[in-house]
Write a protein that holds these residues in place. Sequence first.
Motif, PDB file in Angstrom:
ATOM      1  N   ASP A 151       6.196  13.340  26.905  1.00  0.00           N
ATOM      2  CA  ASP A 151       7.133  14.382  27.322  1.00  0.00           C
ATOM      3  C   ASP A 151       8.532  13.856  27.626  1.00  0.00           C
ATOM      4  O   ASP A 151       9.285  14.474  28.382  1.00  0.00           O
ATOM      5  N   VAL A 152       8.889  12.718  27.031  1.00  0.00           N
ATOM      6  CA  VAL A 152      10.271  12.227  27.064  1.00  0.00           C
ATOM      7  C   VAL A 152      10.921  12.805  25.810  1.00  0.00           C
ATOM      8  O   VAL A 152      10.289  12.866  24.756  1.00  0.00           O
ATOM      9  N   PRO A 153      12.179  13.259  25.885  1.00  0.00           N
ATOM     10  CA  PRO A 153      12.814  13.876  24.709  1.00  0.00           C
ATOM     11  C   PRO A 153      12.753  12.989  23.468  1.00  0.00           C
ATOM     12  O   PRO A 153      12.934  11.771  23.549  1.00  0.00           O
ATOM     13  N   SER A 154      12.520  13.616  22.334  1.00  0.00           N
ATOM     14  CA  SER A 154      12.395  12.867  21.080  1.00  0.00           C
ATOM     15  C   SER A 154      13.706  12.230  20.651  1.00  0.00           C
ATOM     16  O   SER A 154      13.712  11.303  19.841  1.00  0.00           O
ATOM     17  N   ASP A 155      14.848  12.697  21.195  1.00  0.00           N
ATOM     18  CA  ASP A 155      16.131  12.095  20.825  1.00  0.00           C
ATOM     19  C   ASP A 155      16.532  10.948  21.760  1.00  0.00           C
ATOM     20  O   ASP A 155      17.635  10.432  21.670  1.00  0.00           O
ATOM     21  N   CYS A 156      15.621  10.529  22.624  1.00  0.00           N
ATOM     22  CA  CYS A 156      15.855   9.351  23.464  1.00  0.00           C
ATOM     23  C   CYS A 156      15.970   8.133  22.546  1.00  0.00           C
ATOM     24  O   CYS A 156      15.242   8.013  21.564  1.00  0.00           O
ATOM     25  N   VAL A 157      16.925   7.249  22.840  1.00  0.00           N
ATOM     26  CA  VAL A 157      17.156   6.070  22.001  1.00  0.00           C
ATOM     27  C   VAL A 157      16.813   4.818  22.800  1.00  0.00           C
ATOM     28  O   VAL A 157      17.173   4.688  23.966  1.00  0.00           O
ATOM     29  N   VAL A 158      16.098   3.901  22.149  1.00  0.00           N
ATOM     30  CA  VAL A 158      15.743   2.617  22.744  1.00  0.00           C
ATOM     31  C   VAL A 158      16.731   1.577  22.242  1.00  0.00           C
ATOM     32  O   VAL A 158      16.949   1.459  21.035  1.00  0.00           O
ATOM     33  N   TRP A 200       8.863  -6.740  19.096  1.00  0.00           N
ATOM     34  CA  TRP A 200       9.095  -5.334  18.807  1.00  0.00           C
ATOM     35  C   TRP A 200       8.455  -4.972  17.482  1.00  0.00           C
ATOM     36  O   TRP A 200       8.675  -5.630  16.486  1.00  0.00           O
ATOM     37  N   GLU A 201       7.670  -3.945  17.472  1.00  0.00           N
ATOM     38  CA  GLU A 201       7.070  -3.454  16.238  1.00  0.00           C
ATOM     39  C   GLU A 201       7.839  -2.213  15.818  1.00  0.00           C
ATOM     40  O   GLU A 201       7.421  -1.087  16.070  1.00  0.00           O
ATOM     41  N   VAL A 202       8.997  -2.449  15.216  1.00  0.00           N
ATOM     42  CA  VAL A 202       9.864  -1.358  14.789  1.00  0.00           C
ATOM     43  C   VAL A 202       9.428  -0.943  13.391  1.00  0.00           C
ATOM     44  O   VAL A 202       9.357  -1.752  12.476  1.00  0.00           O
ATOM     45  N   GLU A 203       9.108   0.340  13.271  1.00  0.00           N
ATOM     46  CA  GLU A 203       8.667   0.863  11.991  1.00  0.00           C
ATOM     47  C   GLU A 203       9.524   2.070  11.640  1.00  0.00           C
ATOM     48  O   GLU A 203       9.617   3.013  12.430  1.00  0.00           O
ATOM     49  N   ASN A 204      10.145   2.029  10.482  1.00  0.00           N
ATOM     50  CA  ASN A 204      11.055   3.099  10.049  1.00  0.00           C
ATOM     51  C   ASN A 204      12.133   3.380  11.092  1.00  0.00           C
ATOM     52  O   ASN A 204      12.475   4.528  11.361  1.00  0.00           O
ATOM     53  N   GLY A 205      12.653   2.315  11.698  1.00  0.00           N
ATOM     54  CA  GLY A 205      13.731   2.451  12.672  1.00  0.00           C
ATOM     55  C   GLY A 205      13.289   2.976  14.028  1.00  0.00           C
ATOM     56  O   GLY A 205      14.115   3.336  14.847  1.00  0.00           O
ATOM     57  N   LYS A 206      11.968   3.015  14.268  1.00  0.00           N
ATOM     58  CA  LYS A 206      11.470   3.556  15.526  1.00  0.00           C
ATOM     59  C   LYS A 206      10.509   2.580  16.214  1.00  0.00           C
ATOM     60  O   LYS A 206       9.810   1.820  15.569  1.00  0.00           O
ATOM     61  N   TRP A 207      10.504   2.655  17.544  1.00  0.00           N
ATOM     62  CA  TRP A 207       9.544   1.933  18.380  1.00  0.00           C
ATOM     63  C   TRP A 207       8.950   2.963  19.329  1.00  0.00           C
ATOM     64  O   TRP A 207       9.678   3.680  20.013  1.00  0.00           O
ATOM     65  N   ASN A 208       7.639   3.068  19.334  1.00  0.00           N
ATOM     66  CA  ASN A 208       6.944   4.036  20.194  1.00  0.00           C
ATOM     67  C   ASN A 208       7.454   5.462  19.997  1.00  0.00           C
ATOM     68  O   ASN A 208       7.489   6.258  20.929  1.00  0.00           O
ATOM     69  N   GLY A 209       7.909   5.767  18.786  1.00  0.00           N
ATOM     70  CA  GLY A 209       8.390   7.100  18.476  1.00  0.00           C
ATOM     71  C   GLY A 209       9.865   7.330  18.764  1.00  0.00           C
ATOM     72  O   GLY A 209      10.397   8.398  18.497  1.00  0.00           O
ATOM     73  N   PHE A 210      10.555   6.329  19.321  1.00  0.00           N
ATOM     74  CA  PHE A 210      11.967   6.471  19.654  1.00  0.00           C
ATOM     75  C   PHE A 210      12.823   5.694  18.660  1.00  0.00           C
ATOM     76  O   PHE A 210      12.445   4.617  18.220  1.00  0.00           O
ATOM     77  N   PHE A 211      14.008   6.244  18.355  1.00  0.00           N
ATOM     78  CA  PHE A 211      14.940   5.530  17.503  1.00  0.00           C
ATOM     79  C   PHE A 211      15.382   4.253  18.206  1.00  0.00           C
ATOM     80  O   PHE A 211      15.557   4.229  19.418  1.00  0.00           O
ATOM     81  N   VAL A 212      15.587   3.209  17.428  1.00  0.00           N
ATOM     82  CA  VAL A 212      15.964   1.900  17.957  1.00  0.00           C
ATOM     83  C   VAL A 212      17.390   1.571  17.548  1.00  0.00           C
ATOM     84  O   VAL A 212      17.783   1.781  16.395  1.00  0.00           O
TER      85      VAL A 212
END
Length: 185
Positions: free
Chosen positions: A103-110, A119-131
């Motif tokens: 329930d953290v906003p999807s547009d939160c950026v890490v 860091w396991e960044v996949e498609n520019g995301k980590w844990n569903g957040f943009f990196v």
Amino acid sequence: MTVDWGAGFVGAKELSFEEGILKIVNSCTSRDSLVKVTLPQSLETIGENAFKECKYLPEITIPPRVATIEQGAFRKCQALKKIVFEGNAPRVAIASNNPVFSDVPSDCVVYIKRGTTGWEVENGKWNGFFVRYYPFDFALWVEENGITGDWNDQGADGIYNVFRYVFDMPSGVFEGTPIIDIAFE
């Protein structure tokens, strides 16, 4: 040293934890008022539900020694838009009933510091957040985003003549950068 900060901080808008604290536990009782948290550099663990439901907290910086973030630590932080990690990737508890960032906003950026690991960044995301990486390095950003062409330095008029010819510019490549305006001739 572990601090249970849930009781006794009712109504606090800002919290700064003292150095020497290794773990923060309990759920925040200031969740309806907290807008700023400063964590100590000594911190190693963010405990279960530590900042759960801090609905006005817009950002948090995770110190470099944090190795573990437990269940529900930032659950329902509805205003959270920016998470800065100063160290290597922490172990993040995986729990189907109380995930760390549910329930953290999807547009939160890490923001991840360059040179850190795990860091396991996949498609520019980590844990569903943009990196996004910091500190920002323009030349490295160009390379990482597959942008090709010639570029030069700032012109006399204060305008950056970044790309003379651009052959490939992937979608969303300028998101999260300091670039304000782009002009094509």
